[in-house]
Design a protein around this motif. Structure first.
Motif, PDB file in Angstrom:
ATOM      1  N   ALA A 143      43.165   1.113  38.632  1.00  0.00           N
ATOM      2  CA  ALA A 143      41.843   1.658  38.937  1.00  0.00           C
ATOM      3  C   ALA A 143      41.946   3.012  39.640  1.00  0.00           C
ATOM      4  CB  ALA A 143      41.046   0.673  39.789  1.00  0.00           C
ATOM      5  N   HIS A 144      42.959   3.174  40.492  1.00  0.00           N
ATOM      6  CA  HIS A 144      43.178   4.494  41.081  1.00  0.00           C
ATOM      7  C   HIS A 144      43.430   5.532  39.983  1.00  0.00           C
ATOM      8  CE1 HIS A 144      43.051   3.655  45.318  1.00  0.00           C
ATOM      9  NE2 HIS A 144      44.046   2.793  45.290  1.00  0.00           N
ATOM     10  N   LEU A 145      44.110   5.100  38.923  1.00  0.00           N
ATOM     11  CA  LEU A 145      44.370   5.997  37.799  1.00  0.00           C
ATOM     12  C   LEU A 145      43.104   6.206  36.970  1.00  0.00           C
ATOM     13  CD1 LEU A 145      47.828   4.583  36.622  1.00  0.00           C
ATOM     14  CD2 LEU A 145      47.438   6.818  37.670  1.00  0.00           C
ATOM     15  N   SER A 146      42.445   5.111  36.617  1.00  0.00           N
ATOM     16  CA  SER A 146      41.295   5.189  35.714  1.00  0.00           C
ATOM     17  C   SER A 146      40.113   5.922  36.330  1.00  0.00           C
ATOM     18  CB  SER A 146      40.863   3.778  35.300  1.00  0.00           C
ATOM     19  OG  SER A 146      41.865   3.152  34.536  1.00  0.00           O
ATOM     20  N   PHE A 147      39.876   5.689  37.625  1.00  0.00           N
ATOM     21  CA  PHE A 147      38.719   6.290  38.271  1.00  0.00           C
ATOM     22  C   PHE A 147      39.077   7.541  39.072  1.00  0.00           C
ATOM     23  CE2 PHE A 147      37.578   1.864  37.453  1.00  0.00           C
ATOM     24  CZ  PHE A 147      36.442   2.072  36.680  1.00  0.00           C
ATOM     25  N   ARG A 148      40.313   8.020  38.879  1.00  0.00           N
ATOM     26  CA  ARG A 148      40.778   9.339  39.302  1.00  0.00           C
ATOM     27  C   ARG A 148      40.824   9.544  40.819  1.00  0.00           C
ATOM     28  NH1 ARG A 148      37.006  13.348  37.079  1.00  0.00           N
ATOM     29  NH2 ARG A 148      38.524  14.826  37.918  1.00  0.00           N
ATOM     30  N   THR A 149      40.810   8.492  41.590  1.00  0.00           N
ATOM     31  CA  THR A 149      40.954   8.679  43.032  1.00  0.00           C
ATOM     32  C   THR A 149      42.313   9.280  43.366  1.00  0.00           C
ATOM     33  OG1 THR A 149      41.602   6.345  43.149  1.00  0.00           O
ATOM     34  CG2 THR A 149      39.342   6.885  43.735  1.00  0.00           C
ATOM     35  N   ILE A 150      43.298   9.020  42.529  1.00  0.00           N
ATOM     36  CA  ILE A 150      44.628   9.565  42.768  1.00  0.00           C
ATOM     37  C   ILE A 150      44.619  11.090  42.669  1.00  0.00           C
ATOM     38  CG2 ILE A 150      45.372   9.388  40.356  1.00  0.00           C
ATOM     39  CD1 ILE A 150      47.476   8.780  43.551  1.00  0.00           C
ATOM     40  N   ASP A 151      43.667  11.649  41.928  1.00  0.00           N
ATOM     41  CA  ASP A 151      43.579  13.104  41.796  1.00  0.00           C
ATOM     42  C   ASP A 151      43.159  13.773  43.091  1.00  0.00           C
ATOM     43  OD1 ASP A 151      44.261  12.780  39.161  1.00  0.00           O
ATOM     44  OD2 ASP A 151      42.235  13.053  38.384  1.00  0.00           O
ATOM     45  N   LEU A 152      42.526  13.019  43.980  1.00  0.00           N
ATOM     46  CA  LEU A 152      42.054  13.564  45.249  1.00  0.00           C
ATOM     47  C   LEU A 152      42.961  13.198  46.419  1.00  0.00           C
ATOM     48  CD1 LEU A 152      38.284  12.574  44.817  1.00  0.00           C
ATOM     49  CD2 LEU A 152      39.296  14.828  44.408  1.00  0.00           C
ATOM     50  N   ALA A 153      43.874  12.269  46.186  1.00  0.00           N
ATOM     51  CA  ALA A 153      44.642  11.673  47.283  1.00  0.00           C
ATOM     52  C   ALA A 153      45.828  12.529  47.706  1.00  0.00           C
ATOM     53  CB  ALA A 153      45.140  10.294  46.869  1.00  0.00           C
TER      54      ALA A 153
END
Length: 337
Positions: free
Chosen positions: A209-219
């Protein structure tokens, strides 16, 4: 439900009847986009179609049929035949299932998550809970323990969690609140914009979900071992639609669900975890290792009190809290034998 009818014109004209073919399509409601979390739905559709030679097919819709918080409502009224939902999105609709979202219940692997979920789903109280929505559970959507990604300074201790604005639902949200964080319950689709705009500064998800909903892009950092718990997201079918299946269709569905679930677990372990580690390295996201002492303090502060409060809440609703908890513990012990 869509059925295909073959009409013999002459027969209709002369005798007033039509022959009915058994081709059937079920609509399946989920959200987001196709990802590891939905691969068992896609595999189930593939297997059922194969086993019925195309006479029973499934249309998996990613948000086109319902809001993800209203999938149980849609199942109840027969708006679609199958759906995915997460217990933490609406605890009042599925209180018995929330036992699987309590923090620190001890699950460590996807296989253990499957074992405890299926044991709980089989309980009469859970079946009755779901039947209020004209729903029957077909299979879980097992997810690993959640960990948080965040912006700014990494959070390494319980003291660092004070005031932390975190997206966390259900029991996880309560666990973070117990150590001074400020949990916010929102759907997965809303998290990126909330994090981007500063409404929240951290988010708790499984890796996919971190990958799919792109939270990793901000982390800038990720807690690699906090493991406070996870959410439970069953796949359910409308009971009336299930009972209307022919024996052949029902057999195909019943046999395909375990196969689809096994495929889901294999796919997650093989593809998601490897991709996650690659992305962390590529983006330079710091892996934050929380000490054993801090995790133990978190468990003491949140785990026990959450279980006690949940037990009292379930009892107040006339639900068998002790049986639900015991089932989790027994299933976990059996899975480790």
């Amino acid at each position: 439900m869509k059925r295909t009818y073959l009409m013999a014109t002459a027969a209709v004209a002369l005798f007033g009847f039509a022959g009915e073919a058994m081709a059937l399509e079920w609509n399946v409601s989920t959200w987001g986009k196709r990802r590891a979390f939905t691969e068992h739905l896609e595999k189930l559709a593939e297997l059922v179609s194969e086993k019925t030679n195309g006479d029973f097919t499934m249309n998996v819709s990613y948000g086109g049929l319902s809001n993800n918080k209203e999938n149980l409502d849609g199942i109840q009224i027969g708006a679609f035949e199958m759906a995915q939902f997460c217990a933490g999105y609406h605890e009042d609709k599925n209180p018995t299932v929330t036992v699987l979202e309590l923090p620190f219940i001890g699950v460590q692997t996807l296989e253990e998550e499957v074992a405890v979920s299926e044991a709980v789903y089989a309980l009469p109280a859970v079946k009755e809970d779901m039947a209020r929505w004209n729903a029957m559970i077909l299979m879980p959507s097992p997810m690993p323990q959640y960990n948080i990604v965040g912006t700014g300074e990494p959070r390494r201790t319980l003291a660092d969690f004070e005031g932390m604005r975190v997206r966390a639902t259900g029991g996880l949200g309560e666990a973070f609140a117990a150590v001074g964080a400020v949990p916010t319950s929102m759907t997965a689709s809303e998290v990126y914009s909330a994090m981007e705009s500063g409404v929240i500064d951290t988010a708790a998800f499984a890796q996919h979900a971190h990958l799919s909903f792109r939270t990793i892009d901000l982390a800038t950092w990720w807690t690699e071992n906090l493991n406070p718990g996870t959410v439970n997201c069953p796949v359910v079918a409308n009971i009336d639609a299930y009972e209307a299946l022919t024996p052949e269709q029902k057999q195909a569905l019943d046999e395909s669900a375990p196969e689809a679930l096994a495929y889901y677990v294999q796919n997650y372990e093989k593809n998601v975890i490897g991709e996650w580690n690659r992305i962390l390295e590529e983006k330079g996201v710091e892996k934050v290792h929380v000490s054993d002492e801090e995790i133990a303090a978190f468990r003491e502060a949140a785990g026990g009190p959450a279980r006690a409060a949940w037990t009292e809440q379930m009892k107040a609703q006339g639900l068998p809290a002790e049986e639900l908890l015991a089932t989790v513990d027994e299933a976990l012990a059996k899975a480790r034998e």
